[in-house]
Enzyme design. Structure first.
Site, mmCIF file in Angstrom:
data_model
loop_
_atom_site.group_PDB
_atom_site.id
_atom_site.type_symbol
_atom_site.label_atom_id
_atom_site.label_comp_id
_atom_site.label_asym_id
_atom_site.label_seq_id
_atom_site.Cartn_x
_atom_site.Cartn_y
_atom_site.Cartn_z
ATOM 1 N N CYS A 278 1.866 -19.650 -17.874
ATOM 2 C CA CYS A 278 0.703 -20.290 -18.124
ATOM 3 C C CYS A 278 0.523 -19.888 -19.672
ATOM 4 C CB CYS A 278 -0.620 -19.918 -17.379
ATOM 5 S SG CYS A 278 -0.390 -19.309 -15.915
ATOM 6 N N HIS A 329 1.931 -27.163 -16.595
ATOM 7 C CA HIS A 329 0.702 -26.939 -16.689
ATOM 8 C C HIS A 329 0.141 -28.386 -17.283
ATOM 9 C CE1 HIS A 329 1.833 -22.794 -16.404
ATOM 10 N NE2 HIS A 329 0.610 -22.612 -15.730
#
Ligand code: TSB
Ligand code: ZN
Length: 586
Positions: A278, A329
C-alpha cells in the site's frame, strides 16, 4: 465436509474422556509423564505431555493404543469428586503443570473437580462418560511437538492427537475421509507434480516454485492481468523493500510490526522487507496532481511481500513468509465507494466462476471497538465505513457473516474464506476499505468546485496471493488441473521410437506453433510405462502415435482419467484443444 467433533455435544464428551484414557495409558507406559492440557478440537482431541527425554514417534502410537484398549476392556467407572483448591495443590504438588493450572484458577473457584478411573486421576471440569468401557472405537492419529502455552520460549511438549466415535463404521468413515484429505493436501500434490519445493538453506516458509508450478502461476498472472487491464487497472512494479520511515508514515510500524521482518541497515538508510504494498502505491498516486475526473485510479501490482508467520503456522504454499499478492489499490471519491466495491465483488464472483470455486464464505471483518491499540480511534470513520460495506453486501443479496476484531488496522474489510483439505479456514480474496492511509500520506484530488479533497482507498486482492490460490487450486482439483492451467497440456508418445519419432516430432512442432504446451516422451521406455506415467503426472491429453497415425496424419488421444482412446486428424485435435483452452473448461 468433515464432521466437527467440537460441535457435537455427545461426541465432544466422548473425545474428552478418550483424552483422559490416552493420558492414563501413557502414564502406564511412561511413569514419568506429566500432563498439560487435553482439549477436544474440531478433529477429535489431543493431549500435551511432558515426557522428559523420551521422544514418542508414530510407531509408539500403536503401543499406546493397545494399552488404551486394555484399560477400556477392564471397564473401570469414571468417578467425579470435588476437592478444595488447597487440597488440589497438595494432591498435585509434584506436578508443576497442574500447580500452574490450579494456581491460575479464579479466586471464587473454591471447589475443583477431579475425575478418576482406576489408578488414574486428572484435574478436569468434565463432564465425562460413565465408564471407560464406552471408549471402544478410537484411533491415535499423530504426534507432534508443541511449546508449553504455545510460546517458543517455553519447553517443547509432545502432543498426541486422536479421535473417538460411537461405533466402528463412523470411525472407519472418518478415517477414510481423513485419508482422502491427506491425498488432497497440496503439499503432497505439490511434491508429486513437481510444483514447488522448500529447502532450509533458503528458509522456513520460503518455497521455491519449480518449472511446473511456475507455468501454472504464469497462467494465473496472465489471466488476472488481462481481466484487470480490461477493468481499467494500471499495473506497476515497485521494490519489495521500503524504509522504516515509509512504514512509520503508513502506520504499519505501529500496528503491524510483529508481522514484519527486522530492520536492515544499508549505509545510512534503514530498510524493512515490505509486508504490504500500500505505501508504495500511495506514493505513486501522490506523484501527480489529480482531478475528480480521473478517479477511480486503480493501481495494480503482482507484488512480493514478506511477513513473519510463526514457524508452526507456515504451511506449503498456503501460509508462507514470502508471498506474491495479486494486489491493487483503488483511489476513489467517497461517492464512488459503493460502486467500486461492488465492482470488486463482481470480479471476485467472476473469477470464482471461471475456476469453478463453489464453496466459500463471505466474511465482513469489523474492528473490535474495545481494542484501541490495534485500530485507529475514529468511531465516526469506522461506523461509516462498516455501514458502507454492509449496504453493498445487502444490496447484492449475498449471504455473509460478521467477524468482530478481524478488520485491518486501517479499516473494515470483506474476506472470502475457503476450507483447505487439512486445517482451519483461510482467506483467499479480500477487499478492504481505508480512510486512514490516504490521510497519512496526505493524498488529494481537486473536486468539481476546485477544492482539495482526500480520496478513499480500497485495497483488494482477488487471488489473495498466487501462493495461497495455487495451494487451494491444487486441493480443489486434486491436482487434475484444467487444460488451460496444466503445466503440460499434451504428452506426445511414439509407439516405437525408431519408426515413429519423426512423425511425433512433427506433431510436437505443430502443437508448439499453436502455443499449446506439450512434451515429447522420447525415452527408451516401454509404451505402457510411458502411458501410465503420463496418467500419474495428470497430463490432460496423452497422444499415442504409431503407423496408422503417421500414414494418415492422425493422432490418437486419451483424455486424463478416461480409459477410451479417440483417433482424429491432427488439425481437428488442435481445433478441439484450442477451444477447450479458450473456454477454460467451462
Ligand atoms: C489487499 N494491503 C492489503 C492488500 O492491498 C493486504 O495486504 N491485505 S492482506 O493482509 O489481507 O493480504 C492479502 C491476501 O494475502 C490475503 O487475503 C490472503 O489471501 C493472502 N495472505 C496473507 N498472508 C499470507 C501468507 N502468509 N501466505 C500466503 N498468503 C497470504
Ligand atoms: Zn493494501
Amino acid at each position: 465436509m468433515m464432521i466437527n467433533i467440537k460441535e457435537d455435544e455427545k461426541l465432544s464428551v466422548k473425545n474428552h474422556s478418550c483424552a483422559h484414557l490416552l493420558a492414563q495409558a501413557v502414564k502406564h507406559l511412561y511413569p514419568n509423564a506429566m500432563f498439560w492440557v487435553g482439549p477436544v478440537i474440531e478433529s477429535g482431541f489431543y493431549y500435551d505431555i511432558d515426557l522428559g527425554d523420551v521422544v514418542i514417534t508414530e510407531a509408539d502410537l500403536e503401543k499406546i493404543e493397545k494399552e488404551m484398549k486394555k484399560i477400556s476392556k477392564d471397564g473401570k467407572r469414571i468417578v467425579r469428586h470435588e476437592i478444595s483448591k488447597d487440597e488440589a495443590l497438595e494432591m498435585f504438588k509434584d506436578d508443576p503443570y497442574k500447580v500452574d493450572l490450579i494456581s491460575r484458577m479464579d479466586e471464587d473457584e473454591t471447589v475443583i473437580s477431579c475425575y478418576s478411573q482406576g489408578d488414574f486421576t486428572d484435574l478436569c471440569r468434565g463432564p465425562h462418560v460413565d465408564t471407560v468401557k464406552e471408549l471402544k472405537y478410537f484411533k491415535l492419529l499423530k504426534v507432534s511437538g508443541a511449546y508449553w502455552k504455545g510460546d517458543a520460549k517455553n519447553k517443547m511438549l509432545q502432543r498426541i492427537y486422536g479421535v473417538c466415535f460411537d461405533n466402528q463404521e463412523d470411525l472407519d468413515a472418518y478415517l477414510a475421509e481423513l485419508q482422502e484429505a491427506k491425498e488432497r493436501d497440496h503439499r503432497k500434490i505439490g511434491k508429486e507434480l513437481e510444483i514447488f519445493m522448500s529447502d532450509d538453506l533458503v528458509g522456513k516458509g520460503m518455497p521455491l516454485w519449480l518449472p511446473n508450478g511456475s507455468l501454472i502461476r504464469k497462467q494465473l498472472e496472465n489471466y488476472i492481468y488481462e481481466k484487470e487491464q480490461k477493468l481499467g487497472y494500471k499495473h506497476v512494479y515497485t521494490p519489495c523493500v521500503g524504509t522504516v520511515d515509509l512504514y512509520k508514515t503508513s502506520g504499519h510500524w505501529d500496528h503491524y510490526k510483529e508481522n514484519m521482518f527486522p530492520v536492515m541497515k544499508v549505509d545510512e538508510e534503514e530498510f524493512v522487507l515490505r509486508p504490504m504494498n500500500c505505501p508504495h502505491h500511495m506514493l505513486i498516486y501522490r506523484n501527480d496532481l489529480h482531478s475528480y475526473r480521473e478517479l477511480p485510479i486503480r493501481i495494480g501490482e503482482f507484488a512480493t511481500d514478506f511477513r513473519y508467520e510463526a514457524s508452526g503456522a507456515v504451511k506449503g504454499l498456503e501460509r508462507v513468509r514470502c508471498m506474491c499478492q495479486n494486489d491493487a489499490h483503488l483511489f476513489v471519491t467517497p461517492e464512488q465507494i459503493g460502486e467500486e466495491f461492488e465492482k470488486v465483488v463482481k470480479l471476485i464472483l467472476d473469477v470464482y466462476h471461471d475456476f469453478g470455486i463453489k464453496e466459500y464464505k463471505f466474511r465482513l471483518s469489523l474492528r473490535d471497538p474495545e481494542d484501541k491499540e490495534k485500530y485507529f480511534p475514529d468511531d465516526e470513520m469506522w461506523n461509516s465505513a462498516e455501514n458502507k460495506l454492509r449496504e453493498v453486501l445487502d444490496s447484492f443479496g449475498m449471504p455473509y457473516y460478521e467477524a468482530v476484531g478481524e478488520a485491518a488496522f486501517y479499516g473494515p474489510k470483506l474476506d472470502v474464506e475457503v476450507k483447505p483439505a487439512v486445517g482451519p479456514e483461510v482467506t483467499l480474496s479480500t477487499c478492504q476499505l481505508d480512510f486512514l492511509l490516504p490521510r497519512r500520506f496526505e493524498l488529494s484530488y481537486i473536486d468539481k468546485e476546485g477544492n482539495k479533497q482526500t480520496p478513499v482507498v480500497i485495497h483488494r486482492a482477488i487471488f489473495g496471493t498466487f501462493d495461497r490460490f495455487t495451494a487451494f487450486l491444487l486441493e480443489e482439483t486434486k491436482g487434475i488441473l484444467p487444460l488451460w492451467l496444466s503445466p503440460i497440456g499434451v504428452n506426445v508418445i511414439p509407439v516405437n521410437n525408431e519408426y515413429h519419432m519423426e512423425y511425433a516430432n512433427e506433431v510436437l512442432n505443430k502443437l508448439k506453433e499453436e502455443n499449446i504446451r506439450c512434451e515429447l516422451d522420447s525415452r527408451d521406455e516401454k509404451l505402457g510405462y510411458k502411458i501410465r506415467e503420463s496418467q500419474t503426472r495428470k497430463i490432460p491429453y496423452t497422444l499415442v502415435l504409431g503407423d496408422k497415425e503417421k500414414d494418415d496424419g492422425l493422432v490418437t488421444y486419451r483424455r486424463f482419467g478416461s480409459p477410451d482412446t479417440t483417433t482424429v486428424s491432427l488439425s481437428e485435435f488442435i481445433k478441439m484443444i484450442k477451444k477447450e483452452i479458450a473456454n477454460k473448461g467451462n
